[in-house]
Design a protein around this motif. Sequence first.
Motif, PDB file in Angstrom:
ATOM      1  N   ASN A 154       0.821  -1.222   0.000  1.00 51.30           N
ATOM      2  CA  ASN A 154       0.000   0.000   0.000  1.00 51.30           C
ATOM      3  C   ASN A 154       0.848   1.263   0.000  1.00 51.30           C
ATOM      4  N   GLY A 155       2.034   1.176  -0.590  1.00 48.58           N
ATOM      5  CA  GLY A 155       2.905   2.342  -0.673  1.00 48.58           C
ATOM      6  C   GLY A 155       3.540   2.727   0.640  1.00 48.58           C
ATOM      7  N   THR A 392      -1.866   3.563 -10.783  1.00 51.06           N
ATOM      8  CA  THR A 392      -2.812   2.619 -10.206  1.00 51.06           C
ATOM      9  C   THR A 392      -4.262   3.084 -10.339  1.00 51.06           C
ATOM     10  N   SER A 394      -6.348   2.885  -7.955  1.00 51.50           N
ATOM     11  CA  SER A 394      -6.730   3.500  -6.680  1.00 51.50           C
ATOM     12  C   SER A 394      -6.131   4.884  -6.490  1.00 51.50           C
ATOM     13  N   ASN A 396      -3.111   5.152  -5.299  1.00 55.42           N
ATOM     14  CA  ASN A 396      -2.025   4.936  -4.339  1.00 55.42           C
ATOM     15  C   ASN A 396      -0.845   4.268  -5.041  1.00 55.42           C
ATOM     16  N   LEU A 397       0.324   4.790  -4.864  1.00 54.64           N
ATOM     17  CA  LEU A 397       1.504   4.315  -5.582  1.00 54.64           C
ATOM     18  C   LEU A 397       1.827   2.858  -5.256  1.00 54.64           C
ATOM     19  N   ASP A 399       0.359  -0.066  -5.257  1.00 51.59           N
ATOM     20  CA  ASP A 399      -0.457  -0.831  -4.311  1.00 51.59           C
ATOM     21  C   ASP A 399      -1.033  -2.100  -4.927  1.00 51.59           C
TER      22      ASP A 399
END
Length: 562
Positions: A154-155, A392, A394, A396-397, A399
């Motif tokens: 999750n980054g 992504t 999402s 988020n980077l 993830d």
Amino acid sequence: MNRRRPQWPLQNVFSTVALTLAVSCAAHASPAEDHHRGRDGDHGRHNEVEHVLLISFDGLHEQDVARCIASNSCPNIALLAKAGTTYTDAHTPGLSDSFPGLAALVTGGSPKSAGLFYDVSYDRTLYAPSDSTCSGPQGWNVVFDETTGIDAENGGALTHLDGGGGFNPQAIPHAKIGGVCKPVYPHDYVKTNTVFEVVKQNFPSARTAWADKHAWGYDWLNGPSGRGVDDLMRTEINSIDPATGTDYTDVYSHTEKFDDFHVTAIINQIDGKTSKGDAAGSVPAVLGTNFQTLSVAQKAPVAKGGGYLDASFTPGPQVAAAIAYIDASLGRMVAELKQRGLYQSTAIIVTSKHGQSPTDHSKLVKNGDTLSKLLESSNYFDPDGNIGQANTKSGNLNDGTGLTGTGFIQTDDVGLVWLRDQSQLAAAVKTLKDNLSCNAPGICADGPQAYILYGRPLAARFGDPAGGRTPDIIVQPNPGVIYTTSTKKDEEHGGNAPDDSHLGLVVYMPGAPGAGREVSERVQTTQVAPTILRVLGLDPKLLNAVVMEGTQPLPGFDARRF
């Protein structure tokens, strides 16, 4: 011929008699006598290789070795060269990122056989990490770097030196194998076996060890079996050092602290312990490590004391200090071998995964990533750059919700291009050839040492892109070009520029004749792996890549009795 050693108890491992390396004037026992004397634990014979220590000082050019020996600034490398053989024309096999560079040393193959082009690459046959049923679109941006550890899930921040102690499931893609959807770990991703696996399979009581810069991305060293390295030290160079609040790549003197972890590990292993200092019982038959200090110093801006002062490889202050550091580190490891009575039974190979370019600062060109921009603007990729795992769903980077089927482009001082639509190859090549100059939107590949590789020549050298792993196009820009505007580094690697590919290579073999010699014959670093097996008494053809590419041992070690 694959001649197996007798398998006696671990407590007698130091009595193991490997096969005589040197052909000399002195009288030697016959192979049958060698076998018998080894089993009985005779310690009186010399010039036998029982262990191989492989060291990669990343960034080490042949010119660095020559200069520091001539100037007496690397006494330990000089002593090793005086006792061994220096190869003055050693090169990487076409690409010089850390993955193909190390794969060459431990598999005997180029990216064509090993399948490793970069630590961040692309494979058209793979499914996303989130696609556990392999039912969605194919084509995944494979990222086996610092984000492969669980800390990066999750980054997340990389807070642990060991990467968090496990794999980040969001970094592990899937593949359909035999109709079953399975995760593809780094050791599944490499296509050929490694020297570690061969040693383990043929000497069941032997141990193997390695330490590198990414805790989990370098899992591929285990080879397809997943079990090649007994002691794979999990150290992450991009983790946050709690003492400074930064990672270990911020300045070369901080990188020394990270590399010291590896020196300690090797000394522990020479002492018959694990990398952590726990009891192990025997010294690994093959052990080694990677150093990053020199590479970090080379990349540092010249204006801040990094890099080189001229085209003659005169080191700047940081590089000079880094060379002194790696030399002293080598000295510590060799001293421990001597202290433990292992110097005369250990082959030592000092080389590098890659060089660094450009060493001549006057050739540096940083026009930005014009290659990616040109291909994106011409509709060969998403025009907004929405490709790869970092982009992504999402937001988020990294993830695990990255985009599939987008194609990918990897640029440093080279460009690796996996087109979104392979039917656009001819059009993409034309676009590149129409924009070769260094003026925007040009890709700065208009010089005599630049090229655009595609089609049959690319397939012959690196494998057919139709298989899904090989890039469709490889762009080698003019030497000195880095596709970036970053002010943090003035040198880079990954391609096939002269400074990337021409490496230092010094080999010490106990008792080998002709100590202190130089070999000017052109060699490749792929020849290191079959040499390791040859001197341990194993058939180099036990390596898949050696068979596929016809890789020969290094000259000087290919016509001896084993």
